[in-house]
Enzyme design. Structure first.
Site, PDB file in Angstrom:
ATOM      1  N   ARG A   1       0.805  -1.223   0.000  1.00  0.00           N
ATOM      2  CA  ARG A   1       0.000   0.000   0.000  1.00  0.00           C
ATOM      3  C   ARG A   1       0.839   1.275   0.000  1.00  0.00           C
ATOM      4  NH1 ARG A   1      -2.194  -3.527  -1.303  1.00  0.00           N
ATOM      5  NH2 ARG A   1      -4.108  -4.503  -0.605  1.00  0.00           N
TER       6      ARG A   1
ATOM      7  N   GLU B   1      -4.611   4.437   6.000  1.00  0.00           N
ATOM      8  CA  GLU B   1      -4.330   4.185   4.589  1.00  0.00           C
ATOM      9  C   GLU B   1      -4.538   5.431   3.738  1.00  0.00           C
ATOM     10  OE1 GLU B   1      -5.961   1.129   1.147  1.00  0.00           O
ATOM     11  OE2 GLU B   1      -5.585   0.369   3.157  1.00  0.00           O
TER      12      GLU B   1
ATOM     13  N   SER C   1     -10.960   0.928   3.120  1.00  0.00           N
ATOM     14  CA  SER C   1     -10.237   0.544   4.329  1.00  0.00           C
ATOM     15  C   SER C   1      -9.514   1.763   4.902  1.00  0.00           C
ATOM     16  CB  SER C   1      -9.217  -0.558   4.021  1.00  0.00           C
ATOM     17  OG  SER C   1      -9.873  -1.709   3.529  1.00  0.00           O
TER      18      SER C   1
END
Length: 344
Positions: free
Chosen positions: A158, A336, A235
């Site tokens: 990520r 995130e 998320s």
């Protein structure tokens, strides 16, 4: 819908205050002109992975609106070049309908194609680092357009060299896909079960896409204007990756909570943030009606704006959840999304 004068109108959270200046760029030339205009700048396209402060952004917000796909097929491989502002799920749908495999498990993810290398977007066992050939970007330091090969993009879980670094602005992305009506091997257990195949097997592209869309919708991860559970950044926290000794410590703390999901991750162990959040006492729908924000009623990893929330309230909820997971398991969760003019 949020007022067009605020950045809430351009984010999937529907949160964010005003911009000092707003520029819409529909071509690469317009994008470069805007980027060269100087001053503090925020680049937005789909707005699906960003939390903007209630105070907004005092500088210039550049909205990337260039669209377009170009495909070159040769010897069973397809090089697909996509403009940064092109909606990502449209890219996946186009690939699936043409029999190009490699990104089918990334169906239903909101946002733009240009955001995918920044975040190294991934889901259901695939991530874009596996198929990206190169990224075309504007290099602010050199004041020129450059092509960055995948090997120099710094892809990791990520993240990439583009995340939390304003030097490069993604203009287009080139992917290498396979000319095949069947998927890449299904690596994700939940997806394999839903498809009725063994992990490592393949399946028709259309079936994989339909199944992923169904799974994501069941978790509130497909945008739906009528469903506040989808007013989110997807998320909110990344799955924590910990050394083996920390994994054993956490597993001991969670011994009375049933099997703890985990996956190998380059010599370390990846844990499930959603599992940790729920076992720390934050169940689906957790939140305060008065704050206008809550965990999704479908998935504990999504923090949602229930229609009357604020960025400040959302971040307060995120801090509460992060502190609760630290207290229960000694694991710190990391956000995130990109936080603009605010911090966790």
């Amino acid at each position: 819908m949020p007022e067009p004068a605020t950045l809430a109108a351009f984010t999937t959270l529907r949160l964010g205050g005003p911009a000092g200046r707003l520029i819409e760029a529909a071509t690469e030339a317009e994008t470069l002109r805007a980027l060269r205009s100087g001053g503090d700048q925020l680049i937005l396209a789909g707005g699906s992975n960003v939390v903007v402060a209630d105070e907004g952004f005092p500088g210039t917000v550049v909205l990337l609106r260039e669209r377009g796909l170009r495909a070159e097929e040769r010897d069973g491989a397809v090089r697909l070049t996509v403009a940064a502002g092109h909606p990502w799920d449209d890219v996946v749908a186009t690939a699936v309908s043409n029999g190009w495999s490699g990104i089918e498990s990334l169906s239903g993810i909101p946002g733009s194609a240009g955001a995918t290398p920044i975040q190294n977007v991934g889901a259901y066992g695939q991530e874009v680092a596996e198929t990206i050939v190169s990224v075309r970007a504007y290099d602010r330091a050199r004041d020129e357009v450059v092509t960055i090969p995948a090997a120099e993009c710094g892809f990791a879980y990520r993240t990439s060299v583009f995340k939390h670094n304003s030097r490069h602005v993604v203009l287009a992305v080139t992917f290498r896909l396979s000319a095949s009506a069947r998927s890449t091997p299904i690596a994700y257990a939940e997806l394999a079960r839903s498809l009725g195949v063994e992990q490592g097997a393949t399946a028709p592209l259309e079936e994989v896409r339909a199944t992923v869309l169904k799974l994501r919708a069941g978790k509130g991860m497909v945008l739906d204007p009528a469903d506040p559970d989808t007013y989110s950044v997807g998320s909110f926290f990344t799955n924590p990756v910990v050394p083996a000794p920390d994994f054993e410590r956490v597993r001991a703390l969670a011994a009375d909570l049933g099997p703890m999901p985990s996956w190998p991750a380059g010599g370390e162990i990846k844990l499930s943030a959603a599992w940790l959040i729920e076992r720390a006492g934050f169940t689906k729908g957790y939140g305060s009606p008065g704050r206008g924000v809550a965990l999704s009623g479908k998935h504990t990893l999504a923090l949602t704006n229930r229609g009357s929330g604020s960025a400040a309230a959302l971040l307060d909820l995120a801090r509460e959840i992060r502190a609760g997971v630290v207290e229960r398991f000694g694991v710190t969760l990391h956000p995130e999304p990109v936080l603009v003019n605010c911090a966790l």
